[in-house]
Design a protein around this motif. Structure first.
Motif, PDB file in Angstrom:
ATOM      1  N   GLY A  72     -15.007 -42.248 -38.693  1.00  0.00           N
ATOM      2  CA  GLY A  72     -16.106 -42.900 -37.994  1.00  0.00           C
ATOM      3  C   GLY A  72     -17.211 -41.955 -37.555  1.00  0.00           C
ATOM      4  N   ILE A  73     -17.374 -40.823 -38.235  1.00  0.00           N
ATOM      5  CA  ILE A  73     -18.430 -39.870 -37.879  1.00  0.00           C
ATOM      6  C   ILE A  73     -19.220 -39.468 -39.114  1.00  0.00           C
ATOM      7  CG2 ILE A  73     -17.164 -38.947 -35.901  1.00  0.00           C
ATOM      8  CD1 ILE A  73     -16.623 -36.425 -37.658  1.00  0.00           C
ATOM      9  N   GLU A  74     -20.426 -38.966 -38.871  1.00  0.00           N
ATOM     10  CA  GLU A  74     -21.254 -38.421 -39.941  1.00  0.00           C
ATOM     11  C   GLU A  74     -21.114 -36.906 -39.920  1.00  0.00           C
ATOM     12  OE1 GLU A  74     -25.285 -39.724 -39.878  1.00  0.00           O
ATOM     13  OE2 GLU A  74     -24.717 -41.828 -39.712  1.00  0.00           O
ATOM     14  N   VAL A  75     -21.090 -36.323 -41.125  1.00  0.00           N
ATOM     15  CA  VAL A  75     -20.892 -34.884 -41.243  1.00  0.00           C
ATOM     16  C   VAL A  75     -21.860 -34.278 -42.242  1.00  0.00           C
ATOM     17  CG1 VAL A  75     -18.435 -34.955 -40.635  1.00  0.00           C
ATOM     18  CG2 VAL A  75     -19.120 -35.199 -43.026  1.00  0.00           C
ATOM     19  N   GLU A  76     -22.005 -32.967 -42.135  1.00  0.00           N
ATOM     20  CA  GLU A  76     -22.709 -32.177 -43.138  1.00  0.00           C
ATOM     21  C   GLU A  76     -21.639 -31.508 -43.987  1.00  0.00           C
ATOM     22  OE1 GLU A  76     -25.092 -27.951 -43.439  1.00  0.00           O
ATOM     23  OE2 GLU A  76     -25.041 -28.983 -41.514  1.00  0.00           O
ATOM     24  N   ILE A  77     -21.742 -31.671 -45.296  1.00  0.00           N
ATOM     25  CA  ILE A  77     -20.794 -31.023 -46.189  1.00  0.00           C
ATOM     26  C   ILE A  77     -21.342 -29.626 -46.473  1.00  0.00           C
ATOM     27  CG2 ILE A  77     -19.512 -31.174 -48.365  1.00  0.00           C
ATOM     28  CD1 ILE A  77     -19.133 -33.590 -46.367  1.00  0.00           C
ATOM     29  N   ALA A  78     -20.529 -28.619 -46.222  1.00  0.00           N
ATOM     30  CA  ALA A  78     -20.977 -27.234 -46.357  1.00  0.00           C
ATOM     31  C   ALA A  78     -20.352 -26.591 -47.603  1.00  0.00           C
ATOM     32  CB  ALA A  78     -20.640 -26.470 -45.082  1.00  0.00           C
ATOM     33  N   ASP A  79     -19.614 -25.522 -47.409  1.00  0.00           N
ATOM     34  CA  ASP A  79     -19.111 -24.693 -48.506  1.00  0.00           C
ATOM     35  C   ASP A  79     -17.946 -25.315 -49.263  1.00  0.00           C
ATOM     36  OD1 ASP A  79     -20.908 -22.897 -47.455  1.00  0.00           O
ATOM     37  OD2 ASP A  79     -19.382 -21.601 -46.557  1.00  0.00           O
ATOM     38  N   LEU A  80     -17.958 -25.119 -50.578  1.00  0.00           N
ATOM     39  CA  LEU A  80     -16.792 -25.417 -51.402  1.00  0.00           C
ATOM     40  C   LEU A  80     -15.740 -24.369 -51.072  1.00  0.00           C
ATOM     41  CD1 LEU A  80     -15.484 -26.967 -53.794  1.00  0.00           C
ATOM     42  CD2 LEU A  80     -16.555 -25.281 -55.294  1.00  0.00           C
TER      43      LEU A  80
END
Length: 148
Positions: A72-80
């Motif tokens: 139920g949250i929004e995230v920033e996808i960072a490093d593989l």
């Protein structure tokens, strides 16, 4: 629709008959403070949030969608972080791809119907949890990159 890696998955071969074809599960390592967020699946294993890559979907939007659905949250996808094969059963495998994830805002985490429990764990507790080693490796990598 079940998106957990524990769902029955048929092992198939490519049309050429030589290379195995596995479902792909995109997972995220998310820290809230110094604690990693984990979900308990139907096999009573702790796993990272995320789920199955759908046909035509790219990994980053897949993970953002899955985390929104599961937590139920929004995230920033960072490093593989990592990519590895997880043998769910003797003849069934899933390709796991993990990313580091950063929350976009302070928000309360919510458990979806897809999992049995939601937990937040300190790094010192990770070794004792029932989970695939690949998840532990990804957690350690992201913790190091985040300075935890």
């Amino acid at each position: 629709m079940e998106r957990s890696i524990g769902a029955p998955v048929e092992f198939t071969r490519s049309s050429a008959g030589t290379a195995p074809v596995w479902p792909v599960s995109i997972k995220g390592v998310l820290f809230v403070g110094a604690e990693v967020v984990l979900l308990k699946n139907e096999r009573d294993e702790w796993e990272l949030p995320g789920g199955r890559l759908e046909t035509g979907e790219d990994p980053v939007p897949c993970l953002a969608r899955e985390i929104a659905e599961e937590l139920g949250i929004e995230v920033e996808i960072a490093d593989l972080l990592d990519c590895w094969r997880y043998p769910v059963l003797v003849d069934r495998s899933v390709l796991i791809v993990t990313y580091g994830v950063k929350p976009l805002a302070q928000a309360e985490l919510h458990l979806s119907h897809e999992h049995k429990a939601l937990g937040r764990f300190a790094m010192a507790d990770i070794a004792a949890l029932r989970m695939p080693e690949g998840y532990r490796r990804s957690i350690r990598h992201w913790a190091e990159r985040c300075g935890l």
